[in-house]
Every structure is written in structure tokens, then in C-alpha cells.
Design an enzyme around this catalytic site. Structure first.
Site, PDB file in Angstrom:
ATOM      1  CB  CYS A 101      -0.909  -0.004   1.217  1.00 57.72           C
ATOM      2  SG  CYS A 101      -1.935   1.471   1.256  1.00 57.72           S
ATOM      3  CB  THR A 107      -0.229   0.372  -5.313  1.00 61.49           C
ATOM      4  OG1 THR A 107      -1.538   0.593  -4.781  1.00 61.49           O
ATOM      5  CG2 THR A 107       0.709  -0.075  -4.213  1.00 61.49           C
ATOM      6  CB  CYS A 146      -4.239   5.159  -5.419  1.00 60.00           C
ATOM      7  SG  CYS A 146      -4.119   3.386  -5.123  1.00 60.00           S
ATOM      8  CG  ASP A 189      -6.292   6.119  -2.076  1.00 60.09           C
ATOM      9  OD1 ASP A 189      -6.093   7.041  -1.264  1.00 60.09           O
ATOM     10  OD2 ASP A 189      -5.428   5.273  -2.372  1.00 60.09           O
TER      11      ASP A 189
HETATM   12  O1  PYC Z   1      -1.815   4.169  -1.798  1.00 57.50           O
HETATM   13  O2  PYC Z   1      -1.433   2.211  -2.680  1.00 57.50           O
HETATM   14  C1  PYC Z   1      -2.146   2.989  -2.078  1.00 57.50           C
HETATM   15  C2  PYC Z   1      -3.473   2.547  -1.604  1.00 57.50           C
HETATM   16  C3  PYC Z   1      -4.082   1.368  -1.865  1.00 57.50           C
HETATM   17  C4  PYC Z   1      -5.297   1.383  -1.209  1.00 57.50           C
HETATM   18  C5  PYC Z   1      -5.413   2.584  -0.562  1.00 57.50           C
HETATM   19  N1  PYC Z   1      -4.273   3.278  -0.817  1.00 57.50           N
END
Ligand code: PYC
Length: 330
Positions: free
Chosen positions: A97, A249, A247, A243
Site C-alpha cells: 500500500c 500503488t 493511490c 482513496d
Molecule cells: O496508496 O497504494 C495505495 C493505496 C491502496 C489502497 C489505498 N491506498
């Protein structure tokens, strides 16, 4: 085996990464939940088998929040790494994450457990190179980004058709610009519904990651609100929350696709805006094997240093029951 109970008190540090919450369990008792031999991924799977109720106790209502990702630190198996970490939310586990990794770096810096600089982190997805730049700023060099399908056309059960790519960078994503919605905060309920329709369509078509993983994150792209940025996204997460950050990823998977398409040169900065306006800066490089390796930089802030209490007579010490269960919550 009887369900494990949390201790009466547990130390955590909470943070948010551009609005997206992270809870790091820093209490030494938690490392014991991940004790044993094997990789972090194997020990995460053992935790899931033996201790899963603790997950909702930590991040579901009434102690947690929608969109919150929890992190438990553990000694790494990989000798290159300084820490190991597992990630989870109200509905399950995440192999990696991005926002929580940025939150982790800022939390470790805040606690004085690290100095500005880099360290290797063993995650269930692989080794991630984390840098704390000091203060609120941190970055991570992710596991490689890979696109496994391009231009996938889906017919959703509401009659809508979308075209997008399936890609991974620690988690699995369906990424699309062709979704027919305006990516702006006022549209969050419509974007959420579109994301769920896409998830149902992926499932109906039997589309999954290359080892059968559920494609459980949907990225809907749009133009940025601020022209200093290159794009804006809405990302539907597995628990149905969006999110708040861009995000980490998902941005990694996107810049991997852009690089493959010739739309982002190695080393060039891609500024990815979230639906709420927060920005990650992302770059890619090719490693010696030709894999596309993304780096994402963002900011996180500490929101609390707390001892969570789980009273022995508290009917919700393991969190509210999940959605669909009697008395359940999302
Ligand atoms: O920032 O990778 C991320 C992520 C995945 C789910 C919520 N945030």
C-alpha cells in the site's frame, strides 16, 4: 481454536497521507502476532489464518475508519531489509500500500526510529525501498509495474461500456479514462457506482490477476483540476471507500502503463492529483532486467498517538461485525 482477543490496550500511531488514513501498530505485542519463520508474506498468511479478527478490531468501526489501512511491523526475513510490514483494511489484506508506506516512513521518523534516508522494507509484494526525506515528505521505490492486458472492453450490468487496462504494482488495478463520468468531488457517488459496476463486469468475465488475484481496485482517470498536474484520479478500494490520496500503488501502475505507451520518459515527473486535490509525484526507471520500476513521493502527517482500549466487557472489542453480518457495518 478460539478467536484471538486483542490485549486490553494497544499502542498505535495514526497518520494521513494526503487525506488517506493509516494506523501503524507500534506496540511490541503486535510483532508477536507475526512471529515465526518464513517471509513476511508467509507470516501474513499465518496471521490471516490465526488472528484475522484482530484486523477488524484495529481498523473497522468503532476504532477505525472507512478507508483506513492498518500496518503491523515485524522483523524481516530478507536480510537486506530493516523492517517488514503487513497491510490490511476492513475487508482483507493488501500485498502493498503506497499511502500507508509513506505514512509508515513519516511515523518511523516521528518516533525517532529512523533518520532521514533510505531503508528497505519487506512487504508481501516484495522489497520496497523507502526514503524518509524529513518532516512530512517520504517516497518509495515500488515493486515493478506490469500491464497484463491492454484495451480491455467491458460491458457493465448497467449497460455502460468501458475500455481500460489491467495492471499491477503491488496491487491489481483496472485503469480507465473511458468511463463516461466527470472526475470531480461532486461525482463521488456516481464514480463509486461506476467502479462497482466495473468490478462486477471484471468478475463476470472471469478477469483476474495472473495468479488469479481479484482485480479489486478501479482507477477512473480524468483531467487535473490544477494545470500544474498531469492527471486526476478516483480510485475505488476493495472496502468500497475511495482513496483520498492519489493511490500510491495505483499511480505506480499508471506510470508503468504510460511509460510502456511512450507517454512518460524514464526520470520525467508525473504529477498525479487525487479526486480531493492531493498530489503524488511519480517517476519510472528501467532496471537491469528491463522491468519498469516506479517511485512515488508524497506527504503524510501524524494525527494521533493513541492507546486503543479493548475492554473485556465491550461487545465491539473486535469491531462492528462486517457488512451483511447481523448488526454489521461496512
Ligand atoms: O496508496 O497504494 C495505495 C493505496 C491502496 C489502497 C489505498 N491506498
Amino acid at each position: 481454536m478460539s478467536a484471538p482477543l486483542p490485549p486490553l490496550g494497544l499502542q498505535v500511531v495514526d497518520s494521513h497521507t494526503l487525506g488517506e488514513p493509516t494506523r501503524i501498530v507500534v506496540d511490541p505485542v503486535a510483532a508477536g502476532w507475526l512471529a515465526g519463520s518464513g517471509t513476511i508474506r508467509q507470516r501474513r498468511d499465518t496471521f490471516r489464518r490465526d488472528h484475522d479478527p484482530l484486523r477488524r478490531a484495529l481498523v473497522a468501526d468503532p476504532r477505525g475508519a472507512e478507508a483506513m489501512v492498518g500496518v503491523i511491523l515485524a522483523p524481516p526475513a530478507d536480510p537486506r531489509c530493516r523492517f517488514g510490514a503487513i497491510y490490511f483494511n476492513r475487508v482483507g489484506y493488501l500485498d502493498m500500500c503506497g499511502h500507508a508506506t509513506i505514512g509508515l516512513a513519516v511515523t518511523l521518523g516521528h518516533l525517532g526510529w529512523i533518520q532521514p534516508g533510505r531503508f528497505d522494507l519487506e512487504t508481501p509484494a516484495g522489497v520496497v525501498v523507502v526514503t524518509w526525506h524529513g518532516g512530512a515528505s517520504a517516497s518509495f521505490e515500488n515493486v515493478p509495474a506490469r500491464r497484463t492486458a491492454r484495451g480491455v472492453r467491458l460491458r457493465c450490468d448497467d449497460g455502460h461500456e468501458v475500455t481500460g487496462d489491467i495492471a499491477t504494482a503491488g496491487l491489481w488495478f483496472f485503469i480507465t479514462s473511458d468511463h463516461g463520468e466527470v472526475v470531480e468531488p461532486a461525482s463521488i457517488p456516481r464514480l463509486t457506482a461506476r467502479g462497482w459496476a466495473i468490478r462486477r463486469a471484471l468478475e463476470a468475465r472471469g478477469l483476474s490477476g495472473d495468479a488469479g488475484e481479484v482485480i479489486d481496485h478501479v482507477v477512473l482517470l480524468g483531467p487535473p483540476a490544477d494545470r500544474a498536474n498531469q492527471g486526476c484520479n478516483f480510485v475505488l478500494c476493495p472496502d468500497g471507500a475511495f482513496d483520498r490520496s492519489p493511490c500510491g500503488t495505483g499511480t505506480s501502475a499508471l506510470v508503468g502503463c504510460l511509460h510502456e505507451d511512450g507517454a512518460l520518459a524514464a526520470g520525467a515527473v508525473w504529477r498525479q492529483e487525487s479526486i480531493l486535490g492531493g498530489v503524488y509525484e511519480a517517476t519510472v526507471r528501467r532496471d537491469a532486467d528491463g522491468a519498469i520500476v516506479p517511485t512515488v513521493r508524497g506527504s503524510a502527517w501524524i494525527t494521533g498517538e493513541t492507546v486503543l482500549r479493548f475492554g473485556a466487557d465491550d461487545p465491539y472489542r473486535l469491531g462492528l461485525p462486517p457488512r451483511g453480518a447481523p448488526g454489521g457495518s461496512p
